[in-house]
Design a protein around this motif. Sequence first.
Motif, mmCIF file in Angstrom:
data_model
loop_
_atom_site.group_PDB
_atom_site.id
_atom_site.type_symbol
_atom_site.label_atom_id
_atom_site.label_comp_id
_atom_site.label_asym_id
_atom_site.label_seq_id
_atom_site.Cartn_x
_atom_site.Cartn_y
_atom_site.Cartn_z
ATOM 1 N N ASN A 1 0.769 -1.257 0.029
ATOM 2 C CA ASN A 1 -0.030 0.027 0.090
ATOM 3 C C ASN A 1 0.884 1.304 0.081
ATOM 4 O OD1 ASN A 1 -2.630 -1.453 0.264
ATOM 5 N ND2 ASN A 1 -1.826 -2.069 2.471
ATOM 6 N N GLY A 2 2.180 1.230 0.474
ATOM 7 C CA GLY A 2 3.002 2.222 0.487
ATOM 8 C C GLY A 2 4.014 2.452 -0.768
ATOM 9 N N ARG A 3 5.046 3.100 -0.242
ATOM 10 C CA ARG A 3 6.222 3.237 -1.209
ATOM 11 C C ARG A 3 7.083 2.125 -1.323
ATOM 12 N NH1 ARG A 3 9.741 7.883 -1.242
ATOM 13 N NH2 ARG A 3 10.251 7.330 -3.273
ATOM 14 N N GLY A 4 7.162 1.315 -0.217
ATOM 15 C CA GLY A 4 7.881 0.206 -0.399
ATOM 16 C C GLY A 4 9.317 0.284 -0.643
ATOM 17 N N ILE A 5 9.692 -0.402 -1.961
ATOM 18 C CA ILE A 5 11.003 -0.542 -2.166
ATOM 19 C C ILE A 5 11.516 1.015 -2.751
ATOM 20 C CG2 ILE A 5 10.871 -1.132 -4.769
ATOM 21 C CD1 ILE A 5 13.330 -2.549 -1.969
ATOM 22 N N ASP A 6 10.725 1.775 -3.383
ATOM 23 C CA ASP A 6 11.062 3.149 -3.786
ATOM 24 C C ASP A 6 11.435 3.856 -2.515
ATOM 25 O OD1 ASP A 6 10.270 2.710 -6.449
ATOM 26 O OD2 ASP A 6 8.246 3.419 -6.269
ATOM 27 N N ALA A 7 10.882 3.672 -1.554
ATOM 28 C CA ALA A 7 11.460 4.403 -0.479
ATOM 29 C C ALA A 7 12.813 4.003 0.018
ATOM 30 C CB ALA A 7 10.627 4.254 0.637
ATOM 31 N N VAL A 8 13.042 2.630 -0.050
ATOM 32 C CA VAL A 8 14.654 2.271 -0.021
ATOM 33 C C VAL A 8 15.598 2.466 -0.815
ATOM 34 C CG1 VAL A 8 15.743 0.010 0.158
ATOM 35 C CG2 VAL A 8 13.488 0.016 1.075
ATOM 36 N N GLU A 9 15.006 3.030 -2.055
ATOM 37 C CA GLU A 9 15.897 3.439 -2.943
ATOM 38 C C GLU A 9 16.299 4.816 -2.948
ATOM 39 O OE1 GLU A 9 13.855 2.405 -6.649
ATOM 40 O OE2 GLU A 9 14.740 0.670 -6.755
#
Length: 284
Positions: A19-27
């Motif tokens: 539901n969130g940013r997921g891996i984009d936040a990690v990047e």
Amino acid sequence: MESLDIPVLDNHMHLDPANGRGIDAVEDFHRLGGTHLMVVNKPSWHVLDELPADEDDFRRVFEVTVDAVADATDVLDGRAWPILGVHPGLVSQLVDDGYDPAGARDLMQAGIDVAADFVAADRALGLKSGRPHYDVTDAVWDASNAVMRSAFAHGADLGCAVQLHTEGSDDLTEIAEWAEAEGLDRTRVVKHYALGELAGPVPSVMSEKDRLRVAVDRDAPFLMETDFVDDPDKPGAVMGPKTVPRRVRWLLDEGYDDAMHRAHVETPERVYDVDTEATLERTD
């Protein structure tokens, strides 16, 4: 952006790949120089869209975080680790739903038991527990403290750290003493969302500049965090995933090299038995 010369650990971040940013936040974290993450499972009712009813429900919640950590590790130059447990706010949700405090305590302790199974199987690094940061009845308060002490007992048996969500305070010596009474050294107890100075547990300092200025001027262990919640309805809350590497760069520019080594190398090793420098040398 040019990489930093030291490991950079965000000690408390949530990831919601569904539901969130997921891996984009990690990047985002990685691009700014972040190398390591402690990823804490989101509150169970956010993941399940309902209250947990049994151990299997907690297991489902924890599997989501374990999978997200594996994906995050693929992105990072270092790695991510799962911290699993039960958010202390669940007690109020359960009581409002009809549980008595003792029943809520028992279900939450069952969730801690499941999280401990993940640690025992080397699928998680540590546990999360705590008590409400808002006013509750004495019965709910006692139930919450019992859940927290059960996490300390598991931490002692497993030799792992316990992250805490508690009321705001600069003195939680009593909690550290409870941990030690259960056999867990206070250096394994971490206060999430901490101020820059804390008696008792190790502070995981929210990466606001005012709090960090206090932490770096003290010769004491500390960690840095954002408590990024990865909620599409609250973008950037509590702090965005770029914050810790930005704050590390700022503090290095201010000459706080020793403090940054303490926060991102020495303290993680002391608390979690992890080597953030060696894990940067992974070739797998």
